[in-house]
Design an enzyme around this catalytic site. Structure first.
Site, PDB file in Angstrom:
ATOM      1  N   GLU A  12      10.259  12.711   5.594  1.00  0.00           N
ATOM      2  CA  GLU A  12       8.939  12.666   4.607  1.00  0.00           C
ATOM      3  C   GLU A  12       8.336  14.046   4.820  1.00  0.00           C
ATOM      4  OE1 GLU A  12       7.987   8.001   5.019  1.00  0.00           O
ATOM      5  OE2 GLU A  12       6.696   9.533   6.299  1.00  0.00           O
TER       6      GLU A  12
ATOM      7  N   TYR B 215      15.235  11.446  -0.340  1.00  0.00           N
ATOM      8  CA  TYR B 215      13.943  12.650  -0.320  1.00  0.00           C
ATOM      9  C   TYR B 215      14.932  13.968  -0.527  1.00  0.00           C
ATOM     10  CZ  TYR B 215      10.027   9.553   0.566  1.00  0.00           C
ATOM     11  OH  TYR B 215       9.176   8.756   0.687  1.00  0.00           O
TER      12      TYR B 215
ATOM     13  N   SER C 101      -0.484   4.026   4.497  1.00  0.00           N
ATOM     14  CA  SER C 101      -1.631   3.391   4.060  1.00  0.00           C
ATOM     15  C   SER C 101      -2.269   2.315   5.253  1.00  0.00           C
ATOM     16  CB  SER C 101      -1.775   2.601   2.824  1.00  0.00           C
ATOM     17  OG  SER C 101      -0.503   1.552   2.839  1.00  0.00           O
TER      18      SER C 101
ATOM     19  N   GLY D  31       0.771  -1.179  -0.069  1.00  0.00           N
ATOM     20  CA  GLY D  31       0.120   0.269  -0.167  1.00  0.00           C
ATOM     21  C   GLY D  31       1.082   1.139   0.146  1.00  0.00           C
ATOM     22  N   ASN D  32       0.117   2.354  -0.306  1.00  0.00           N
ATOM     23  CA  ASN D  32       0.796   3.729  -0.322  1.00  0.00           C
ATOM     24  C   ASN D  32       1.615   4.037   0.993  1.00  0.00           C
ATOM     25  OD1 ASN D  32       1.698   5.912  -1.414  1.00  0.00           O
ATOM     26  ND2 ASN D  32      -0.130   6.571  -2.405  1.00  0.00           N
TER      27      ASN D  32
ATOM     28  N   LYS E  61       0.313  -0.198   6.637  1.00  0.00           N
ATOM     29  CA  LYS E  61       0.675  -1.380   6.516  1.00  0.00           C
ATOM     30  C   LYS E  61       1.307  -1.840   7.845  1.00  0.00           C
ATOM     31  CE  LYS E  61       3.649   0.120   3.327  1.00  0.00           C
ATOM     32  NZ  LYS E  61       2.827   1.425   3.145  1.00  0.00           N
TER      33      LYS E  61
ATOM     34  N   ARG F 220       1.623  11.688  10.920  1.00  0.00           N
ATOM     35  CA  ARG F 220       2.891  11.004  11.771  1.00  0.00           C
ATOM     36  C   ARG F 220       4.317  11.594  11.874  1.00  0.00           C
ATOM     37  NH1 ARG F 220       4.239   5.720   8.179  1.00  0.00           N
ATOM     38  NH2 ARG F 220       4.849   7.277   6.718  1.00  0.00           N
TER      39      ARG F 220
ATOM     40  N   GLU G 174       6.251  -6.443   5.038  1.00  0.00           N
ATOM     41  CA  GLU G 174       5.905  -5.088   4.545  1.00  0.00           C
ATOM     42  C   GLU G 174       6.530  -4.785   3.410  1.00  0.00           C
ATOM     43  OE1 GLU G 174       6.242  -2.318   7.986  1.00  0.00           O
ATOM     44  OE2 GLU G 174       5.481  -0.672   6.544  1.00  0.00           O
TER      45      GLU G 174
HETATM   46  N1  ADP Z   1      -6.926   3.398   8.855  1.00  0.00           N
HETATM   47  C1  ADP Z   1      -6.655   4.343   9.463  1.00  0.00           C
HETATM   48  N2  ADP Z   1      -7.063   5.431   9.684  1.00  0.00           N
HETATM   49  C2  ADP Z   1      -6.701   6.687  10.150  1.00  0.00           C
HETATM   50  N3  ADP Z   1      -5.224   6.407  10.594  1.00  0.00           N
HETATM   51  C3  ADP Z   1      -4.498   5.485  10.212  1.00  0.00           C
HETATM   52  C4  ADP Z   1      -5.091   4.160   9.657  1.00  0.00           C
HETATM   53  N4  ADP Z   1      -4.140   3.307   9.506  1.00  0.00           N
HETATM   54  C5  ADP Z   1      -2.945   3.614  10.133  1.00  0.00           C
HETATM   55  N5  ADP Z   1      -3.352   5.215  10.465  1.00  0.00           N
HETATM   56  C6  ADP Z   1      -2.012   6.114  11.252  1.00  0.00           C
HETATM   57  O1  ADP Z   1      -1.664   6.573   9.918  1.00  0.00           O
HETATM   58  C7  ADP Z   1      -0.184   6.734  10.139  1.00  0.00           C
HETATM   59  C8  ADP Z   1       0.524   5.611   9.274  1.00  0.00           C
HETATM   60  O2  ADP Z   1       0.149   4.359   9.494  1.00  0.00           O
HETATM   61  P1  ADP Z   1       1.149   3.022   9.361  1.00  0.00           P
HETATM   62  O3  ADP Z   1       0.543   1.950   9.812  1.00  0.00           O
HETATM   63  O4  ADP Z   1       2.682   3.665   9.637  1.00  0.00           O
HETATM   64  O5  ADP Z   1       1.192   2.934   7.775  1.00  0.00           O
HETATM   65  P2  ADP Z   1       2.450   2.674   6.857  1.00  0.00           P
HETATM   66  O6  ADP Z   1       3.205   1.485   7.375  1.00  0.00           O
HETATM   67  O7  ADP Z   1       1.500   1.989   5.388  1.00  0.00           O
HETATM   68  O8  ADP Z   1       3.124   3.732   6.440  1.00  0.00           O
HETATM   69  C9  ADP Z   1       0.054   6.141  11.483  1.00  0.00           C
HETATM   70  O9  ADP Z   1       0.155   7.311  12.431  1.00  0.00           O
HETATM   71  C10 ADP Z   1      -1.185   5.366  11.807  1.00  0.00           C
HETATM   72  O10 ADP Z   1      -1.569   5.464  13.481  1.00  0.00           O
HETATM   73  N1  LIG Z   2      12.104   5.741  -3.259  1.00  0.00           N
HETATM   74  C1  LIG Z   2      11.524   4.553  -2.641  1.00  0.00           C
HETATM   75  N2  LIG Z   2      10.951   4.769  -1.498  1.00  0.00           N
HETATM   76  C2  LIG Z   2      10.576   3.899  -0.712  1.00  0.00           C
HETATM   77  C3  LIG Z   2      10.669   2.425  -1.292  1.00  0.00           C
HETATM   78  N3  LIG Z   2      10.237   1.672  -0.213  1.00  0.00           N
HETATM   79  C4  LIG Z   2       9.772   2.477   0.791  1.00  0.00           C
HETATM   80  N4  LIG Z   2       9.874   3.591   0.480  1.00  0.00           N
HETATM   81  C5  LIG Z   2       9.866   4.893   1.345  1.00  0.00           C
HETATM   82  C6  LIG Z   2       8.500   5.198   1.489  1.00  0.00           C
HETATM   83  C7  LIG Z   2       8.296   5.785   2.718  1.00  0.00           C
HETATM   84  O1  LIG Z   2       8.944   7.075   2.717  1.00  0.00           O
HETATM   85  C8  LIG Z   2       9.158   4.985   3.544  1.00  0.00           C
HETATM   86  C9  LIG Z   2       8.201   3.704   4.126  1.00  0.00           C
HETATM   87  O2  LIG Z   2       7.316   4.278   4.963  1.00  0.00           O
HETATM   88  P1  LIG Z   2       5.860   3.632   4.593  1.00  0.00           P
HETATM   89  O3  LIG Z   2       4.979   4.680   5.213  1.00  0.00           O
HETATM   90  O4  LIG Z   2       5.442   3.490   3.269  1.00  0.00           O
HETATM   91  O5  LIG Z   2       5.793   2.383   5.524  1.00  0.00           O
HETATM   92  O6  LIG Z   2      10.095   4.531   2.657  1.00  0.00           O
HETATM   93  C10 LIG Z   2      11.184   2.110  -2.360  1.00  0.00           C
HETATM   94  O7  LIG Z   2      11.343   1.222  -2.869  1.00  0.00           O
HETATM   95  N5  LIG Z   2      11.930   3.266  -3.191  1.00  0.00           N
END
Ligand code: ADP
Ligand SMILES: Nc1nc2c(ncn2[C@H]2C[C@H](O)[C@@H](COP(=O)(O)O)O2)c(=O)[nH]1
Length: 230
Positions: free
Chosen positions: A172, A67, A29, A25-26, A31, A167, A104
Site C-alpha cells: 500500500e 496495486y 478505518s 469501512g475504508n 476494522k 501502518r 471484516e
Molecule cells: N480510531 C483509531 N485512531 C487512530 N489509529 C487507529 C484507530 N483505529 C485503528 N488505528 C490504527 O490505524 C491502523 C489501521 O487500523 P486497522 O484496524 O488495521 O484498520 P483496517 O482493518 O480498517 O484497515 C492500525 O495501525 C491501527 O492501530
Molecule cells: N481492489 C480491491 N482491494 C480490496 C478489496 N478488499 C480489500 N481490498 C484491499 C484494500 C486494502 O489495501 C486491503 C485490506 O486492508 P484494510 O486496511 O482495508 O483491512 O485490501 C476489494 O474488494 N478490491
C-alpha cells in the site's frame, strides 16, 4: 427431496440462527481493531480479512499485483476476494454455542463498493464487470450470504490515508489519497442506499481508538444481535 436440498435447507436453518455482522469501512478505518475488540465474547466467531491468503495465491501476491498494475489485475483480484469472502460468509459456526458471526467486509462490499469503483475508474473492462456481476448474482440467489447488520466505521479519507501509511504495508506504500477518497465515496453511496439490505450502524471512527471502543461497548447489545429473533 434430494440430499443436496435437505443439506442446503439445513444449512439455511443453521445459518438463520446466526446473527451475521459485517464490519465495514475504508482502508485503515479500524476494522481489524474492531474485530479484535469482539474476540472477548465466546459467542462470537470473528473473521479478519484474509489478507495473508491474498498475498500468497500459490506463491503469487495478488494484493501486491493489484496495486502494482491495477488495470491488469483487478479482474483476477476481485474474483479471489469474492471466493475468500464467500468461504467466510457461508461457513458454519465453529461450535454450537456461537450465535454471532462477525467478519471484516463482505461479498456485498466487494460488489457495491470496490467493483463499482473499479468500473468507474476503468480498472475493469465492461465484459469483466459483467462477469463479476453474474458471479455475485448467482451466489446471492443460491447461497445464504445475507447480513443482519453492517457496522460502518465512517472516516475522513485524509485521516485513514495517514493511518494506512503509518501502518506501513508494503503493497500500500504507493496508494494515493485520491484512491481512498474514491473508496470513501463508494462506501457512502452503498451504506446510504435504500437497497443496502440490512440495518447500518454508523460509528465516527475518525476519533481515538478509545472513543471508538466506547461506542462499540455502548452498542454491543445491538452488534451482538440483542434484538435478533431466530
Ligand atoms: N480510531 C483509531 N485512531 C487512530 N489509529 C487507529 C484507530 N483505529 C485503528 N488505528 C490504527 O490505524 C491502523 C489501521 O487500523 P486497522 O484496524 O488495521 O484498520 P483496517 O482493518 O480498517 O484497515 C492500525 O495501525 C491501527 O492501530
Ligand atoms: N481492489 C480491491 N482491494 C480490496 C478489496 N478488499 C480489500 N481490498 C484491499 C484494500 C486494502 O489495501 C486491503 C485490506 O486492508 P484494510 O486496511 O482495508 O483491512 O485490501 C476489494 O474488494 N478490491
Amino acid at each position: 427431496m434430494s440430499n443436496v436440498t435437505t443439506i442446503t435447507n439445513a444449512a439455511r436453518i443453521v445459518n438463520k440462527r446466526l446473527f451475521k455482522v459485517s464490519i465495514e469501512g475504508n482502508i485503515g478505518s479500524g476494522k481489524s481493531t474492531c474485530i479484535k475488540f469482539f474476540e472477548k465474547y465466546p459467542v462470537v466467531d470473528t473473521h479478519a480479512e484474509p489478507i495473508s491468503e491474498w498475498r500468497n495465491v500459490s506463491g503469487h501476491n495478488l494484493l501486491g499485483l493489484v496495486y502494482s498494475d491495477t488495470k491488469e489485475w483487478t479482474f483476477a483480484f476481485q474474483h479471489y476476494v469474492h471466493l475468500s469472502r464467500l468461504k467466510i460468509q457461508i461457513s458454519p459456526p465453529t461450535n454450537p454455542n456461537i450465535t454471532v458471526k462477525m467478519f471484516e467486509r463482505s461479498v456485498q462490499n466487494s460488489r457495491h463498493c470496490f467493483v463499482e469503483n473499479a468500473k468507474k475508474q476503468d480498472f475493469l473492462k465492461e465484459p469483466e464487470y459483467e462477469v463479476l456481476q453474474q458471479w455475485f448474482d448467482y451466489t446471492e440467489k443460491n447461497l445464504d450470504t445475507s447480513l443482519d447488520l453492517i457496522v460502518y466505521l465512517r472516516t475522513t479519507p485524509k485521516i485513514v490515508w495517514e493511518r494506512m501509511m503509518k501502518r506501513g504495508r508494503a503493497e500500500e506504500s504507493e496508494v494515493p489519497l485520491e484512491y481512498l477518497e474514491q473508496i470513501h465515496e463508494s462506501y457512502e453511496k452503498w451504506v446510504s442506499s435504500p437497497d443496502v439490505g440490512c440495518e447500518v450502524l454508523t460509528i465516527d471512527a475518525d476519533r481515538s481508538i478509545e472513543s471508538v471502543q466506547e461506542d462499540l461497548e455502548r452498542y454491543s447489545y445491538k452488534i451482538l444481535g440483542g434484538n435478533h429473533t431466530n
